[in-house]
Design an enzyme around this catalytic site. Structure first.
Site, short mmCIF file in Angstrom:
data_model
loop_
_atom_site.label_atom_id
_atom_site.label_comp_id
_atom_site.label_asym_id
_atom_site.label_seq_id
_atom_site.Cartn_x
_atom_site.Cartn_y
_atom_site.Cartn_z
N LYS A 136 -14.09 10.38 -9.72
CA LYS A 136 -13.06 9.69 -9.30
C LYS A 136 -13.64 8.39 -8.65
O LYS A 136 -14.92 8.56 -8.33
CB LYS A 136 -12.36 10.55 -8.12
N ASP A 176 -4.66 5.60 -10.43
CA ASP A 176 -4.23 6.31 -9.52
C ASP A 176 -3.65 5.54 -8.40
O ASP A 176 -2.93 4.43 -8.77
CB ASP A 176 -5.45 7.05 -8.67
#
Ligand code: NDP
Length: 463
Positions: A136, A176
């Site tokens: 991430k 995201d």
């Protein structure tokens, strides 16, 4: 910090010890501690059955990122002033494939938040059964109020550093919060320019330059498919059910879209300013308004209530100790904004107003105490790492199409997504039962996701 509900077995003592170490070694990262605690509480019985994982210190290894990259992102605003943000990529685990996971651009982004997201991502990607490791990244850059040119200059500067670390067989980021089609386009353009190659290094790309049909829809659709699977275990469907949705970004929009498709009535949406409640239901025409409002005009959800008289807008009241969105009458809830948006008080309100299906589009939107209330109540509760895995699964399908240099039809991708969500549901349900907690999708997701990664790590030796 306590490990609740764990008896004193070798497995529970091991996870207790690892949790204490994790909190001490990662000071000031409460979201990471929370995500780890939730998973470890599920895993104690696994370490009783499989002591070799303890000997190999699999958990300690999984909780340490393989690599963390932090970098300066300098860029110029429209007034010609220098601005500086912080960029990150957490490459958490590559036992199952290249690191895979989104980029988040939001003012709140810090290392602890990205470590929680990367850790969740490892288990989630494992559940999809596709060959993807977990990672991430992102930045504390806030795209709100920035011009397109400012966003482009920021993305170019961010990618100038990130490009050294990623690649189609190494690390494949996606979107995201704050990173949608526009940002992926700018990031991809800069990567291509720097590396002089056109590869599937990012997912969520535009449809005419390597993106997959259904990728924008996938997370929301998947969360609804998961809810439908849970309801099917009780012989019910979503048709006619009133549904609360929070957020109004990518995940929330396509959650509403699929709920309408399946005959449910979505009645709410929110953003960081407040929420709208539309008792008459959000229909196709109203959803089109939301698409334009949020994806083109980049406006606030309050405008929905100005446009449609059936809706009421409630601004966020910082003096309240709960979110009144979660007190509305409904049967199902789809938290789809951000982490910890639903606490114990909200959970009590949801249960009191009759909600018995919760499918998390967001990552860790529910606090640990609230999760316990849902599990104790025996409702159908799906944690994000299972319910929102459709997004990354479809990113995996985008990678496959890029490797083969072809594009599947909308129907083909959607039917694969549906099949994957059905399989994730089945794996979670069966694993929960096998470990003595039928109906507990939290245990099912954590254990099923963990086992595959742990076995791959055992096979690959001490690396
Ligand atoms: P978007 O940026 O498209 O939308 C985020 C939405 O949540 C916006 O409505 C935003 O409001 C709201 N929001 C964000 N932060 C806060 C906050 N601190 N307080 C209140 N509201 C907030 O993001 P996505 O829809 O892509 O992501 C939503 C959630 O889903 C995240 O948890 C993400 O990690 C998760 N997720 C996303 C996937 C994807 O494919 N996109 C895949 C799997 C999970 P505002 O505009 O006012 O900030």
């Amino acid at each position: 910090m306590s490990i609740a509900a764990a008896g004193e077995t070798p497995g529970s003592l091991y996870v207790k010890e690892v949790l204490i170490q994790t909190v001490a070694r990662n000071a000031g990262e409460p979201e990471f501690h929370q995500a780890v605690q939730e998973v470890l509480e599920s895993l104690a019985p696994v370490f009783d059955h499989r002591p070799e994982y303890r000997t190999a210190r699999i958990l300690e290894r999984m909780l340490e990122p393989e690599r963390v990259i932090m970098f300066r992102v300098p860029w110029q605003d429209d007034q010609g002033r220098p601005q500086v943000n912080r960029g990150f990529r957490v490459e958490m685990n590559s036992a199952l494939g290249p690191y895979k996971g989104g980029l988040r651009f939001h003012a709140s982004v810090n290392l602890g938040i990205l470590k929680f997201l990367a850790f969740e991502q490892v288990l989630k990607n494992s559940l999809t059964t596709l060959m993807m490791g977990g990672g991430k990244g992102g930045s504390d850059f806030d795209p709100k109020g920035k011009s397109d040119n400012e966003v482009m200059r920021f993305c170019q500067s961010f990618m100038t550093e990130l490009a050294r670390h990623i690649g189609p067989n190494t690390d494949v980021p996606a979107g995201d919060i704050g990173v949608g089609g526009r940002e992926i386009g700018y990031l991809f353009g800069q990567y291509k320019r720097l590396r002089n190659e056109f590869t599937g290094v990012l997912t969520g790309k535009g449809l005419n330059w390597g993106g997959s049909l259904i990728r924008p829809e996938a997370t929301g659709y998947g969360a609804v498919y998961f809810a439908a699977e849970m309801l099917a275990t009780r012989g019910e469907t979503l048709a006619g059910k009133t549904c609360l949705v929070s957020g109004s970004g990518n995940v929330a929009q396509y959650t509403v879209d699929k709920l309408i498709d399946l005959g449910a009535t979505p009645v709410s949406l929110s953003d960081s300013g407040g929420f709208i409640y539309d008792k008459a239901g959000i229909d196709r025409e109203k959803l089109q308004f939301v698409f334009k409002l949020k994806n083109e005009r980049r406006g606030r959800i309050q405008e929905y209530a100005d446009q449609f008289s059936s809706a009421v807008y409630t601004p966020i009241d910082p003096t309240l100790d709960h979110n009144p969105l979660w007190s509305l009458k409904a049967e199902c809830a789809f938290p789809s904004a951000t982490q910890n948006e639903l606490d114990a008080k909200d959970a009590r309100h949801l249960l009191e107003s009759g909600v018995y299906v919760i499918s998390e589009g967001a990552n860790m939107p529910t606090t640990l105490e609230a999760v316990k209330l849902f599990l104790d109540a025996g409702i159908l509760y799906a944690p994000g790492k299972a319910a929102n895995a459709g997004g990354v699964a479809t990113s995996g399908l985008e990678m496959t199409q890029n490797s083969m240099r072809l594009s599947w039809t909308r129907e083909e991708v959607d039917s694969r997504l549906y099949g994957i969500m059905k399989n994730i549901h089945k794996a979670c349900a069966e694993t929960a039962t096998a470990f003595g907690t039928p109906g507990n999708y939290v245990n099912g997701a954590n254990i099923a996701g963990f086992l595959k990664v742990a076995d791959a790590m055992m096979d690959q030796g001490l690396v």
